[in-house]
Design a protein around this motif. Structure first.
Motif, PDB file in Angstrom:
ATOM      1  N   ALA A  82       1.799  -6.613   7.613  1.00 38.63           N
ATOM      2  CA  ALA A  82       2.560  -6.909   6.401  1.00 38.63           C
ATOM      3  C   ALA A  82       3.301  -5.682   5.898  1.00 38.63           C
ATOM      4  N   ARG A  83       4.574  -5.881   5.627  1.00 42.77           N
ATOM      5  CA  ARG A  83       5.367  -4.814   5.026  1.00 42.77           C
ATOM      6  C   ARG A  83       6.217  -5.417   3.925  1.00 42.77           C
ATOM      7  N   LEU A  84       6.535  -4.618   2.926  1.00 41.98           N
ATOM      8  CA  LEU A  84       7.338  -5.078   1.796  1.00 41.98           C
ATOM      9  C   LEU A  84       8.135  -3.883   1.289  1.00 41.98           C
ATOM     10  N   SER A  85       9.418  -3.878   1.581  1.00 42.41           N
ATOM     11  CA  SER A  85      10.267  -2.763   1.178  1.00 42.41           C
ATOM     12  C   SER A  85      10.589  -2.850  -0.309  1.00 42.41           C
ATOM     13  N   GLU A  86      11.074  -1.749  -0.856  1.00 45.43           N
ATOM     14  CA  GLU A  86      11.486  -1.731  -2.255  1.00 45.43           C
ATOM     15  C   GLU A  86      12.606  -2.745  -2.487  1.00 45.43           C
ATOM     16  N   ARG A  87      13.483  -2.869  -1.502  1.00 48.78           N
ATOM     17  CA  ARG A  87      14.591  -3.813  -1.602  1.00 48.78           C
ATOM     18  C   ARG A  87      14.067  -5.259  -1.652  1.00 48.78           C
ATOM     19  N   SER A  88      13.081  -5.584  -0.815  1.00 49.15           N
ATOM     20  CA  SER A  88      12.494  -6.926  -0.834  1.00 49.15           C
ATOM     21  C   SER A  88      11.782  -7.197  -2.152  1.00 49.15           C
ATOM     22  N   MET A  89      11.118  -6.177  -2.680  1.00 46.50           N
ATOM     23  CA  MET A  89      10.461  -6.333  -3.978  1.00 46.50           C
ATOM     24  C   MET A  89      11.465  -6.749  -5.052  1.00 46.50           C
ATOM     25  N   ARG A  90      12.609  -6.082  -5.062  1.00 54.39           N
ATOM     26  CA  ARG A  90      13.641  -6.430  -6.047  1.00 54.39           C
ATOM     27  C   ARG A  90      14.145  -7.857  -5.826  1.00 54.39           C
ATOM     28  N   GLY A  91      14.247  -8.259  -4.549  1.00 55.05           N
ATOM     29  CA  GLY A  91      14.710  -9.605  -4.244  1.00 55.05           C
ATOM     30  C   GLY A  91      13.766 -10.687  -4.742  1.00 55.05           C
ATOM     31  N   TYR A  92      12.469 -10.406  -4.741  1.00 54.13           N
ATOM     32  CA  TYR A  92      11.489 -11.390  -5.206  1.00 54.13           C
ATOM     33  C   TYR A  92      11.341 -11.412  -6.727  1.00 54.13           C
ATOM     34  N   LEU A 141      -5.958 -13.282   3.630  1.00 51.85           N
ATOM     35  CA  LEU A 141      -5.939 -11.840   3.882  1.00 51.85           C
ATOM     36  C   LEU A 141      -4.520 -11.364   4.097  1.00 51.85           C
ATOM     37  N   ILE A 142      -4.233 -10.165   3.597  1.00 51.58           N
ATOM     38  CA  ILE A 142      -2.960  -9.496   3.864  1.00 51.58           C
ATOM     39  C   ILE A 142      -3.292  -8.164   4.527  1.00 51.58           C
ATOM     40  N   ALA A 143      -2.945  -8.047   5.821  1.00 53.72           N
ATOM     41  CA  ALA A 143      -3.213  -6.828   6.591  1.00 53.72           C
ATOM     42  C   ALA A 143      -1.950  -5.977   6.568  1.00 53.72           C
ATOM     43  N   ALA A 144      -1.905  -5.004   5.645  1.00 51.11           N
ATOM     44  CA  ALA A 144      -0.693  -4.230   5.398  1.00 51.11           C
ATOM     45  C   ALA A 144      -0.531  -3.083   6.394  1.00 51.11           C
ATOM     46  N   GLN A 145       0.727  -2.732   6.637  1.00 50.43           N
ATOM     47  CA  GLN A 145       1.021  -1.626   7.546  1.00 50.43           C
ATOM     48  C   GLN A 145       0.619  -0.279   6.953  1.00 50.43           C
ATOM     49  N   SER A 146       0.770  -0.137   5.634  1.00 55.82           N
ATOM     50  CA  SER A 146       0.557   1.165   5.000  1.00 55.82           C
ATOM     51  C   SER A 146       0.055   0.985   3.580  1.00 55.82           C
ATOM     52  N   ARG A 147      -0.361   2.083   2.965  1.00 56.69           N
ATOM     53  CA  ARG A 147      -0.812   2.045   1.575  1.00 56.69           C
ATOM     54  C   ARG A 147       0.327   1.634   0.649  1.00 56.69           C
ATOM     55  N   THR A 148       1.544   2.084   0.961  1.00 57.94           N
ATOM     56  CA  THR A 148       2.700   1.725   0.134  1.00 57.94           C
ATOM     57  C   THR A 148       2.949   0.225   0.192  1.00 57.94           C
ATOM     58  N   ASP A 149       2.906  -0.352   1.384  1.00 60.59           N
ATOM     59  CA  ASP A 149       3.100  -1.794   1.519  1.00 60.59           C
ATOM     60  C   ASP A 149       2.000  -2.554   0.784  1.00 60.59           C
ATOM     61  N   ALA A 150       0.768  -2.094   0.903  1.00 62.11           N
ATOM     62  CA  ALA A 150      -0.355  -2.751   0.228  1.00 62.11           C
ATOM     63  C   ALA A 150      -0.158  -2.732  -1.282  1.00 62.11           C
ATOM     64  N   ALA A 151       0.279  -1.598  -1.802  1.00 59.64           N
ATOM     65  CA  ALA A 151       0.496  -1.480  -3.245  1.00 59.64           C
ATOM     66  C   ALA A 151       1.590  -2.437  -3.713  1.00 59.64           C
ATOM     67  N   ARG A 152       2.641  -2.570  -2.918  1.00 60.89           N
ATOM     68  CA  ARG A 152       3.733  -3.464  -3.306  1.00 60.89           C
ATOM     69  C   ARG A 152       3.290  -4.923  -3.297  1.00 60.89           C
ATOM     70  N   TYR A 153       2.470  -5.306  -2.329  1.00 61.46           N
ATOM     71  CA  TYR A 153       1.960  -6.687  -2.323  1.00 61.46           C
ATOM     72  C   TYR A 153       1.087  -6.942  -3.544  1.00 61.46           C
ATOM     73  N   ARG A 154       0.291  -5.951  -3.943  1.00 60.29           N
ATOM     74  CA  ARG A 154      -0.532  -6.124  -5.147  1.00 60.29           C
ATOM     75  C   ARG A 154       0.356  -6.265  -6.380  1.00 60.29           C
ATOM     76  N   LEU A 155       1.418  -5.444  -6.457  1.00 62.40           N
ATOM     77  CA  LEU A 155       2.334  -5.533  -7.588  1.00 62.40           C
ATOM     78  C   LEU A 155       3.041  -6.888  -7.631  1.00 62.40           C
ATOM     79  N   LEU A 156       3.276  -7.468  -6.464  1.00 64.18           N
ATOM     80  CA  LEU A 156       3.942  -8.766  -6.404  1.00 64.18           C
ATOM     81  C   LEU A 156       3.016  -9.898  -6.820  1.00 64.18           C
ATOM     82  N   TYR A 167      19.763   4.944   6.227  1.00 63.00           N
ATOM     83  CA  TYR A 167      19.168   3.688   5.751  1.00 63.00           C
ATOM     84  C   TYR A 167      18.035   3.251   6.680  1.00 63.00           C
ATOM     85  N   THR A 168      16.810   3.576   6.299  1.00 60.12           N
ATOM     86  CA  THR A 168      15.654   3.227   7.137  1.00 60.12           C
ATOM     87  C   THR A 168      14.547   2.570   6.318  1.00 60.12           C
ATOM     88  N   PHE A 169      14.928   1.834   5.277  1.00 62.53           N
ATOM     89  CA  PHE A 169      13.908   1.283   4.374  1.00 62.53           C
ATOM     90  C   PHE A 169      13.059   0.204   5.024  1.00 62.53           C
TER      91      PHE A 169
END
Length: 421
Positions: A152-162, A178-193, A350-352
């Protein structure tokens, strides 16, 4: 909110069909099997399937080691793979042939989703990376189908889109076990969502576990011998509209210093193969194509890879790799394929889409960032001139790749637990 969303989906469905027809003008596979997008297809008596959804080529490649692990550990369970794009479909057939059942994911309409689930009867649903479809998720919960988002990944751009649909996204994510996230940043964004914090785990990126074709290195070495082992070669992979011209102009700069240099150019989408080939010829390059010439000759200055799933041997044969989708705001593509083969990597600004992987490679010295299109040529040329730096960057990239492996094993342990429950 869900009723409004469903009503909106019904309203836009005619536009989606028109879009399919329009895309079919450029790429014929879009005209085929379109009824599957409404859940209409024949199944060979599937029941108790393990279902993996991977949108397109990148997600299919990421899911490859997981799908192989599922086939190994659950040999009697039917495997169903869904995609959205014809290129993803082609990649599924290339990797797995008839050993899996492929069908297009239906539009997120209640009748389409229910018809789809009734036909494949999954005992587990695995969604790769970032796909939140509320009606599909609610239907899985209603039918008691365990749902898991893997890699699971969730970019800042996708967060804004949702953001406008945040309450709906939160409700949909609460259908996920279960959400198996790629990184701590992705996990945090899924929690925020809105995902349940206890259901979000960090397992790493499955792309680090991708298999390196055993013959890729040997095939690359054979190509180098064919076109000249001392010849400078660089590759631009997964390029998009707006990048190919910059790449070709960069190659003109390289040729001024190395008249025998070769550019291997691999557009991301098949409908652009011929356009890119014609653009290269119009600039005066001597052009080879994979489909016609196979391997370029010493006389060729540019080789266009007009086939899918052909990148690894060419990565193995190149001195420097530029990964596309990064000079334009697409978000970048997979930097791990060249890294796995110890090839130094260049990316644009651009590598988000691959934020943490790319940043890790840059921090460890395996990749460098090109600030803009004008700088691509000088940066490629600098690396082609400095063999010692290329070797150091390639070794650093390969170390990052090896260090991060193991995500598939961790995800399989979670899958085993879900299926036992």
């Amino acid at each position: 909110m869900r009723y409004l969303y469903t009503f909106a989906m019904f309203l836009v469905t005619p536009l989606l069909v028109l879009r399919l027809l329009a895309r079919g003008v450029r790429s014929r596979p879009y005209h085929r099997r379109w009824l599957e997008r409404f859940g209409i297809f024949d199944t060979p008596g599937i029941t108790g399937s393990l279902w993996v959804h991977a949108v397109s080529v990148g997600e299919v490649n990421a899911a490859e080691p997981l799908i192989k692990a599922l086939r190994r550990d659950y040999p009697n369970a039917p495997l169903v793979i869904t995609t959205v794009t014809p290129t993803g479909t082609a990649r599924v057939h290339q990797l797995f042939g008839d050993s899996v059942f492929h069908v297009y994911l239906p539009y997120d309409l209640p009748f389409s989703v229910n018809r789809f689930l009734k036909r494949i009867r999954p005992r587990l649903a695995l969604i790769v990376e970032t796909e939140i479809w509320p009606n599909l998720y609610f239907a899985c919960r209603r039918r008691g189908i365990p749902l898991m988002i893997v890699n699971a990944r969730l970019s800042e751009r996708s967060m804004r889109g949702y953001k406008p649909l945040r309450s709906l996204a939160r409700s949909a994510l609460r259908c996920v076990q279960l959400i198996a996230a790629q990184s701590r940043t992705d996990a945090a964004r899924y929690r925020l969502l809105g995902a349940d914090p206890e259901q979000v785990l960090v397992t790493g990126n499955m792309k680090f576990d991708m298999p390196i074709p055993q013959d890729a290195v040997a095939a690359g070495a054979a190509m180098r011998e064919h076109w000249g082992p001392r010849r400078p070669v660089w590759m631009a992979a997964s390029t998009h509209e707006g990048e190919e011209l910059a790449v070709l102009e960069a190659h003109l700069k390289v040729l001024k210093r190395f008249p025998d240099a070769l550019l291997v150019l691999a557009p991301r989408h098949p409908e652009r193969f011929r356009l890119v080939e014609n653009a290269a010829r119009s600039l005066g390059f001597t052009v080879a194509t994979r489909s016609v010439d196979g391997v370029p000759l010493p006389v060729h200055q540019v080789c266009v890879i007009d086939a899918m799933g052909q990148l690894m041997p060419f990565f193995a044969a190149t001195d420097v790799a530029f990964v596309g989708g990064s000079l334009v705001p697409i978000g970048g593509h997979n930097v791990l394929e060249p890294a796995a083969l110890s090839v130094p990597v260049l990316v644009g600004p651009y590598t988000f889409n691959f934020e943490e992987i790319t940043d890790s490679l840059i921090e460890q010295g395996g990749a460098e960032r090109v600030p803009d299109a004008d700088q691509l040529g000088p940066d490629v040329l600098q690396l082609l001139l400095d063999g010692g730096k290329r070797e150091q960057m390639g070794q650093a990239a390969q170390r990052v790749f090896e260090r991060e492996r193991g995500a598939v094993q961790r995800i399989m342990q979670l899958i085993d637990t879900l299926l036992q429950e």
